[in-house]
Write an enzyme that holds these catalytic residues in place. Structure first.
Site, PDB file in Angstrom:
ATOM      1  N   ASP A  11       0.853  -0.880   0.189  1.00  0.00           N
ATOM      2  CA  ASP A  11       0.201   0.308   0.137  1.00  0.00           C
ATOM      3  C   ASP A  11       0.841   0.914   0.035  1.00  0.00           C
ATOM      4  OD1 ASP A  11      -2.268   1.303   0.453  1.00  0.00           O
ATOM      5  OD2 ASP A  11      -2.029   1.735   2.413  1.00  0.00           O
ATOM      6  N   SER A  12       0.089   2.191  -0.036  1.00  0.00           N
ATOM      7  CA  SER A  12       1.320   4.008  -0.278  1.00  0.00           C
ATOM      8  C   SER A  12       1.132   3.958   1.529  1.00  0.00           C
ATOM      9  CB  SER A  12       0.083   5.118  -0.384  1.00  0.00           C
ATOM     10  OG  SER A  12      -1.028   5.088   0.046  1.00  0.00           O
ATOM     11  N   TYR A  43      -1.578   8.063  -2.622  1.00  0.00           N
ATOM     12  CA  TYR A  43      -1.277   7.463  -4.062  1.00  0.00           C
ATOM     13  C   TYR A  43      -2.355   8.342  -4.643  1.00  0.00           C
ATOM     14  CZ  TYR A  43       2.067   3.521  -4.208  1.00  0.00           C
ATOM     15  OH  TYR A  43       3.048   3.000  -4.007  1.00  0.00           O
ATOM     16  N   GLY A  44      -3.498   8.465  -3.938  1.00  0.00           N
ATOM     17  CA  GLY A  44      -4.769   9.022  -3.970  1.00  0.00           C
ATOM     18  C   GLY A  44      -4.767  10.679  -5.286  1.00  0.00           C
ATOM     19  N   CYS A  74      -4.182  -1.460  -1.485  1.00  0.00           N
ATOM     20  CA  CYS A  74      -5.237   0.051  -1.468  1.00  0.00           C
ATOM     21  C   CYS A  74      -5.562   0.121  -3.330  1.00  0.00           C
ATOM     22  CB  CYS A  74      -3.639   0.650  -2.225  1.00  0.00           C
ATOM     23  SG  CYS A  74      -3.625   2.144  -2.518  1.00  0.00           S
ATOM     24  N   ASN A  75      -7.189   0.691  -2.811  1.00  0.00           N
ATOM     25  CA  ASN A  75      -7.569   0.909  -3.776  1.00  0.00           C
ATOM     26  C   ASN A  75      -7.398   1.906  -5.569  1.00  0.00           C
ATOM     27  OD1 ASN A  75     -10.791  -0.300  -2.543  1.00  0.00           O
ATOM     28  ND2 ASN A  75      -8.793   0.591  -1.396  1.00  0.00           N
ATOM     29  N   GLU A 155      -3.155   9.013   7.376  1.00  0.00           N
ATOM     30  CA  GLU A 155      -1.550   8.721   8.021  1.00  0.00           C
ATOM     31  C   GLU A 155      -0.736   9.062   9.008  1.00  0.00           C
ATOM     32  OE1 GLU A 155      -1.122   5.999   5.718  1.00  0.00           O
ATOM     33  OE2 GLU A 155       1.254   6.342   6.445  1.00  0.00           O
ATOM     34  N   CYS A 187     -10.921   2.465   0.382  1.00  0.00           N
ATOM     35  CA  CYS A 187      -9.788   2.900   0.383  1.00  0.00           C
ATOM     36  C   CYS A 187      -9.283   2.481   2.550  1.00  0.00           C
ATOM     37  CB  CYS A 187      -9.670   4.647   0.929  1.00  0.00           C
ATOM     38  SG  CYS A 187      -7.896   5.166   1.357  1.00  0.00           S
ATOM     39  N   THR A 188      -8.270   1.773   2.100  1.00  0.00           N
ATOM     40  CA  THR A 188      -7.821   0.304   2.795  1.00  0.00           C
ATOM     41  C   THR A 188      -6.940   1.360   4.543  1.00  0.00           C
ATOM     42  OG1 THR A 188      -5.380   0.504   2.093  1.00  0.00           O
ATOM     43  CG2 THR A 188      -7.434  -1.074   1.457  1.00  0.00           C
ATOM     44  N   HIS A 189      -6.950   2.024   3.899  1.00  0.00           N
ATOM     45  CA  HIS A 189      -7.131   3.506   5.554  1.00  0.00           C
ATOM     46  C   HIS A 189      -8.084   2.913   6.439  1.00  0.00           C
ATOM     47  CE1 HIS A 189      -2.973   5.350   3.338  1.00  0.00           C
ATOM     48  NE2 HIS A 189      -3.042   5.226   4.678  1.00  0.00           N
TER      49      HIS A 189
HETATM   50  N1  DGL Z   1      -4.707   3.414   1.190  1.00  0.00           N
HETATM   51  C1  DGL Z   1      -4.865   3.547  -0.083  1.00  0.00           C
HETATM   52  C2  DGL Z   1      -6.269   3.238  -0.878  1.00  0.00           C
HETATM   53  O1  DGL Z   1      -7.003   2.314  -0.634  1.00  0.00           O
HETATM   54  C3  DGL Z   1      -4.933   5.099  -0.549  1.00  0.00           C
HETATM   55  C4  DGL Z   1      -4.376   6.320   0.050  1.00  0.00           C
HETATM   56  C5  DGL Z   1      -3.727   7.365  -0.419  1.00  0.00           C
HETATM   57  O2  DGL Z   1      -4.028   7.984  -1.189  1.00  0.00           O
HETATM   58  O3  DGL Z   1      -2.238   6.847  -0.445  1.00  0.00           O
HETATM   59  O4  DGL Z   1      -6.519   4.075  -2.394  1.00  0.00           O
END
Ligand code: DGL
Length: 268
Positions: A11-12, A43-44, A74-75, A155, A187-189
Site C-alpha cells: 500500500d502507500s 497515491y490517491g 490499496c484501492n 496516515e 480506501c484501505t486506510h
Molecule cells: N490506502 C490507499 C487506498 O486504498 C490510499 C491512500 C493514498 O491515497 O495513498 O486507496
C-alpha cells in the site's frame, strides 16, 4: 511458487496494514512481507503512470522474496495498476486486488438498493466500483464521493479526535450519499475511522471495508492451488520507502509486538 513462500502485501502507507492484519488472522501460518510506500503517499492524488511505476518496483522487490501471492492492498493502486501488474508478473505470482471481493459481495446483497462509495480521487474518478458493480447487477445504484483528506489525515495519526469527527461529518453529509443502505470504504486506510463512520450513521447502515473479504479471497485462492503454508517459515518483514513514526506505531499496534521496520528506497 510453493507453499513455504511468503504473501506480499503493499500500500502507500499504513492502510494496507488493515488487510495484512486480516490476512494474519485468517492465515496464521503464512509469512507476510509488507511494503508501505510512504515516500509516495498519498497515491490517491498521483497520476496513473506514477502509481503504475511504483507498483512495478514494489512487485520486483516482492518477487525477489518469492512471494506466492501479491496483494495490492490499496484501492488507488488496484484501480490504476491491477491489470498492468497482473500482466507484468504473469505466472510468477498470483495477484489479488482489494476491489473485486467487495464488488462481488455488494452486487449479491444490494439488488434494487442505493450504495455509497468513498475513496481517494484516483479510485473515485476511475469509477471502478460503479462499473464493476453495475456490470454484475445493474439494479444496484452506486453513489461515489471522493474524500481526499481522509487518507493523509489517518496516515498522520488523526483519528478518533475532534479533527477527524469534523472532516468525516462534513464529507458524509454530502447530498450525494442521501438514502444509502450501505457504504463501501474504498480506501484501505478507512477501517481506522470505521467506528467514527458507524457513529455518524448511528449504525443504521452497513459500513463495509474490504479487509476480511480480501483475506478470505487470498485463503481460498491459495487453497485452490494447494499453496497454503503448513507452518510458519520465518518472521514477517516490513519495509517502508521512508521511515515514519506513525507507521512504526501502527504496525506495533496492529501486530501486538515489536516490529523491525526496514527502509527500502524504491528509486535507488
Ligand atoms: N490506502 C490507499 C487506498 O486504498 C490510499 C491512500 C493514498 O491515497 O495513498 O486507496
Amino acid at each position: 511458487m510453493n507453499k513455504t513462500h511468503p504473501i506480499g502485501i503493499f500500500d502507500s502507507g499504513i492502510g494496507g496494514l488493515t488487510v495484512a492484519r486480516a490476512i494474519r488472522k485468517q492465515l496464521p501460518n503464512e509469512k507476510i512481507i509488507y511494503f508501505g510506500d510512504t515516500a509516495h503517499l498519498p497515491y490517491g492524488d498521483k497520476s496513473t503512470e506514477a502509481i503504475q511505476s511504483y507498483a512495478i518496483k514494489i512487485c520486483n522487490l516482492l518477487l525477489e522474496h518469492q512471494c506466492k501471492v501479491i496483494v495490492i492492498a490499496c484501492n488507488s493502486a488496484s484501480a490504476a495498476a491491477y491489470a498492468l501488474v497482473k500482466a507484468y508478473v504473469g505466472s510468477k505470482s498470483k495477484i489479488v486486488n482489494v476491489i473485486d471481493p467487495t464488488v462481488n459481495y455488494i452486487s449479491q446483497k444490494y439488488s434494487n438498493k442505493k450504495v455509497g462509495v468513498i475513496g481517494t480521487r484516483k479510485t473515485i474518478n476511475s469509477d471502478v466500483y460503479a462499473h464493476k458493480i453495475t456490470a454484475k447487477n445493474n439494479t444496484v445504484e452506486v453513489a461515489s464521493l471522493a474524500t481526499p483528506l481522509l487518507a493523509p489525515m489517518i496516515e498522520e495519526g488523526y483519528y478518533n479526535n475532534t479533527i477527524s469527527h469534523t472532516v468525516i461529518e462534513e464529507y458524509l453529509s454530502n447530498d450525494r450519499l442521501d438514502d444509502i443502505q450501505a457504504l463501501i470504504l474504498a480506501c484501505t486506510h478507512y477501517p481506522l475511522i470505521k467506528d467514527e463512520i458507524n457513529a455518524f450513521y448511528h449504525s443504521t447502515i452497513e459500513v463495509l471495508d474490504s479487509a476480511s473479504l480480501v483475506a478470505i479471497n487470498v485463503k481460498e485462492s491459495l487453497d485452490a492451488e494447494g499453496l497454503l503454508a503448513i507452518s510458519k517459515n520465518g518472521s514477517d518483514l516490513f519495509f517502508v520507502s521512508d521511515y515514519t513514526d506513525n507507521f512504526n506505531k501502527t504496525t506495533k499496534l496492529f501486530f501486538e509486538r515489536d516490529i523491525e521496520l526496514q527502509e527500502y528506497k524504491l528509486w535507488e
